[in-house]
Design a protein around this motif. Sequence first.
Motif, PDB file in Angstrom:
ATOM      1  N   LYS A 145       0.825  -1.196   0.000  1.00  0.00           N
ATOM      2  CA  LYS A 145       0.000   0.000   0.000  1.00  0.00           C
ATOM      3  C   LYS A 145       0.866   1.256   0.000  1.00  0.00           C
ATOM      4  O   LYS A 145       0.572   2.235  -0.705  1.00  0.00           O
ATOM      5  N   ALA A 146       1.943   1.226   0.796  1.00  0.00           N
ATOM      6  CA  ALA A 146       2.842   2.381   0.848  1.00  0.00           C
ATOM      7  C   ALA A 146       3.510   2.604  -0.507  1.00  0.00           C
ATOM      8  O   ALA A 146       3.661   3.745  -0.965  1.00  0.00           O
TER       9      ALA A 146
ATOM     10  N   GLU B  87       2.278   1.728  -3.422  1.00  0.00           N
ATOM     11  CA  GLU B  87       1.270   2.237  -4.346  1.00  0.00           C
ATOM     12  C   GLU B  87       1.053   3.739  -4.146  1.00  0.00           C
ATOM     13  O   GLU B  87       0.854   4.481  -5.115  1.00  0.00           O
ATOM     14  N   LYS B  88       1.081   4.180  -2.872  1.00  0.00           N
ATOM     15  CA  LYS B  88       0.927   5.616  -2.601  1.00  0.00           C
ATOM     16  C   LYS B  88       2.072   6.412  -3.199  1.00  0.00           C
ATOM     17  O   LYS B  88       1.884   7.491  -3.767  1.00  0.00           O
ATOM     18  N   LYS B  89       3.304   5.875  -3.053  1.00  0.00           N
ATOM     19  CA  LYS B  89       4.469   6.567  -3.616  1.00  0.00           C
ATOM     20  C   LYS B  89       4.366   6.665  -5.129  1.00  0.00           C
ATOM     21  O   LYS B  89       4.661   7.706  -5.725  1.00  0.00           O
TER      22      LYS B  89
ATOM     23  N   ALA C  65       1.624   6.597  -6.916  1.00  0.00           N
ATOM     24  CA  ALA C  65       0.557   7.526  -7.254  1.00  0.00           C
ATOM     25  C   ALA C  65       1.023   8.964  -7.103  1.00  0.00           C
ATOM     26  O   ALA C  65       0.707   9.835  -7.934  1.00  0.00           O
ATOM     27  N   ALA C  66       1.778   9.234  -6.019  1.00  0.00           N
ATOM     28  CA  ALA C  66       2.292  10.592  -5.805  1.00  0.00           C
ATOM     29  C   ALA C  66       3.248  10.982  -6.923  1.00  0.00           C
ATOM     30  O   ALA C  66       3.239  12.122  -7.412  1.00  0.00           O
TER      31      ALA C  66
ATOM     32  N   SER D 242       1.247  11.743  -9.968  1.00  0.00           N
ATOM     33  CA  SER D 242       0.574  13.040  -9.828  1.00  0.00           C
ATOM     34  C   SER D 242       1.541  14.180 -10.074  1.00  0.00           C
ATOM     35  O   SER D 242       1.219  15.173 -10.740  1.00  0.00           O
TER      36      SER D 242
ATOM     37  N   THR E  75      -5.678   8.096 -11.073  1.00  0.00           N
ATOM     38  CA  THR E  75      -7.094   8.230 -10.712  1.00  0.00           C
ATOM     39  C   THR E  75      -7.735   9.319 -11.552  1.00  0.00           C
ATOM     40  O   THR E  75      -7.061  10.203 -12.090  1.00  0.00           O
TER      41      THR E  75
ATOM     42  N   ASP F 296      -6.997  12.837 -10.297  1.00  0.00           N
ATOM     43  CA  ASP F 296      -5.789  13.498 -10.796  1.00  0.00           C
ATOM     44  C   ASP F 296      -6.093  14.268 -12.077  1.00  0.00           C
ATOM     45  O   ASP F 296      -5.615  15.395 -12.281  1.00  0.00           O
TER      46      ASP F 296
END
Length: 888
Positions: free
Chosen positions: A748-749, A751-753, A755-756, A759, A791, A794
């Motif tokens: 999950k971490a 995936e967040k990185k 995504a960031a 973005s 997403t 975004d």
Amino acid sequence: MKTADIAQRYLDYFEKNDHTIVPSASLVSDDPSILFTIAGMVPFIPYLTGVVPAPYPRAADVQKCIRTNDIEEVGKTARHGTFFQMMGNWSFGDYFKEGAISYAWELLTSAESDGGLGFAERDLWVTVYEDDDEAVALWQKVAGLPASRIQRLGREDNYWTTGQPGPAGPCSEIYFDRGPKYGRDGGPVADDNRFTEIWNLVFMQYAINNVRSKVDFDVVGELPKKNIDTGMGLERVAFIKQGVENMYEIDQVRPVLDRAVELSGRKYGAVHEDDVRFRVIADHVRSSLMLLSDGVTPSNEGRGYILRRLMRRSVRSMRLLGVEGATFPELFTASRDAMKDAYPIVSDDWSRIAPYAYAEEETFLRTLASGSTILDLAVSQTKDAGGSAITGSEAFLLHDTYGFPVDLTLEVAEEAGLTVDRAAFDALMQEQRQRAKDDAKSRRRAIADHTVYRDFRALGETVFTGYTDLQTPSTILGVLVDGVSVDRAREGQIAEVILAETALYAESGGQVADKGVIVGPGYELDVIDVQKPVPGLVSHTVEVKIGEVAAGQPATSVVDAANRRAARQAHSATHLVHAALRDTLGRSATQSGSLNRAGYLRFDFSWGQALSPETRSEIEEIANNAVRDNLEVTTRVLSLDEAKEAGAMALFGEKYGQTVRMVDIGGPWSRELCAGTHVGSSSEVGLINLVGESSVGASNRRVEALVGLDAFRELAAERAIVSQLTGSLKTPRDQLPAKIAELAASLKAAEKKIAAFESRALADRLPQLVDSAVAAGSVRVVAQSLGTAATADDVRSLALQVRDRLGSEPAVAALGALVGDRVAVVVATNDAARARGIKAGALAKAAAAALGGGGGGRDDVAQGGGTDAAALPGALDAIVAAVRTTAA
């Protein structure tokens, strides 16, 4: 005279006249072609048609009925109700016309002090079938009625048939004259509002054939045994005897109406539309209460759908009376108190009934709230498009998908200054009704005419030997192909075979039919299904594998022993799980449905919330402890009253005769009425593995379990998976949950990185996107593909930033990207563009059309999408073209 007192007088009178008093059958009909007991004669059809020999020569009853054909008329007339009670007296080849007329007239006209109903003879009229001179003469002889108060009517009104070949006969109906206040004089043929039918006598004396319609058939002769079928409407007699205007004001119904009046603050008798709503509420709440008491629960199909419709019509009517909050705790309690003297079960089982009613109301109130949101959007879009009416398809979608009543749609639309295309809505509703009718007709056609079983059933009940034997020699009584009795069936054909005795279990009580074969000299039949088409008769659906089979031949039914053993394990395990549930959750967790087949059980029970993992484990442990304890399983055949006194559970959806089979596991710990097959002791069940727990409607849960070898195989498969995981992750078994949680958190971490990062990468393109603006007339437009995005949010964020960077001159930002497996397009417009008539919602729709999807939204920002990624360039070009056209 109280309604319950009228019913008791009726039963007392006929008991005194040597009739067997029969308790009311359930509202849930045994007849597979109808959902409910819709008339008092339904439970007696097998006796009236001769399919099943009558167990008594004459009988009387007060039968609960539900009829929804005229649901739209409820509340508008004095006599239309969904739930009603039909008092009936029956003769099966015993007395006939003179007896029926004599009994009816004596009970109606005898003084109340003598146990009669006290009707004045001058107020009673009768109708007869136009050719039934015998009935006319008897009414004059027995009742002394003048010819002027006996009126003749045709087949449409005064002739009874089943709609199929078989028994039929003329009717005679008794009417009460309510007086000149209610209409014109002249008898029932002149005014059926003033002259109210209270009793119908059916003289079943003929056999008919070639039935072309209700009034077009051939009378082919007299029946060897003539029957009497009568029905007197309890509610109609009650409102006359109680001196009130209609059935909604009698003692069993009026308390609900009065409570609705109190809750709404409106007056009954002041406004006609309000009066109709009050009556609908009173009728539907009582009907819903009685359906719930007979084990029906709200759902989206079949009986449950009818119940849900009644309950939701009640909520809707309260809303139209100005009450928007929950009212069922008040209304259902009032109905319970009004009905409990006649039907104690509504009070005794209140802890099960009430949660279903309250949960259904809460669910529908939420539906109304969500439907209002959808309707508000439809109103807004209609106004934006310059329309004056909400389309019929939108109104139908709200009604059919979201359960939003059309009259509320009309109300909201009117408040907004709009109309609803009611003609289109009604057309769609008619199409739906026609599909339902066609479906119902196809189901009825699929059901064989039950009179085909009459001669076989007349030979006696099929003897089931399967409790003790897995093979039973017998004789073939009959062979049917496509619902028609034939002399033989040949190799390859599907047929029904009727045996005098059978070891094969017919599906009932949640247990599926046995597998097996039927063998005889020169033939072998593979058993596909085993059913009871009429009470007491077992029919085997078979495929003829070898040879041909004919009536009169010897036959041996042979049960698949392994399948039966596994089915017995599953059925006994169901009883153990039921007892464990009640141990854990309390006595209110009662069974509302089950399915048992080899190695598997499914068990539905009344409960309002999901079971915690700890509770599931406790139930599973209790059930398996019962297996370990090797509890004795015993069966006893005894009277229904004796079984109830012993504490046996009678389950909803099951039909019991006066003699029942009681199954004990561990004595009273598990004691249920059950005709299924069971193990000899609980240890034979083997292992019970609860594999699932889920919701199957408001206040109803379902557990599923594997049993015996199937349970072991499931656990073995899980053990293999755990072994693979411990090897792959190099982690001991007891540390697997923590290790998997750690890996999930790391993923999950990551995936967040990602995504960031994506973005930021998109944001870095902002200057380039602004520079790509082109002129579409006097409007600057950015219409670009971003490739892929994490997403849709975004894409939306970047589109808004581009729009803001384009300045105060008319500008549009339209960005598209592949998000997962779908294409998202976001359109943003500034104030100056909107002043030119350019709206983001319209542009998003244009793009979505090119993408094969849908879209829309506000004027300043909107989103569309679709699945055709290759069409994205064309979708963006369509936006530019639309801007250019609008800005020109």
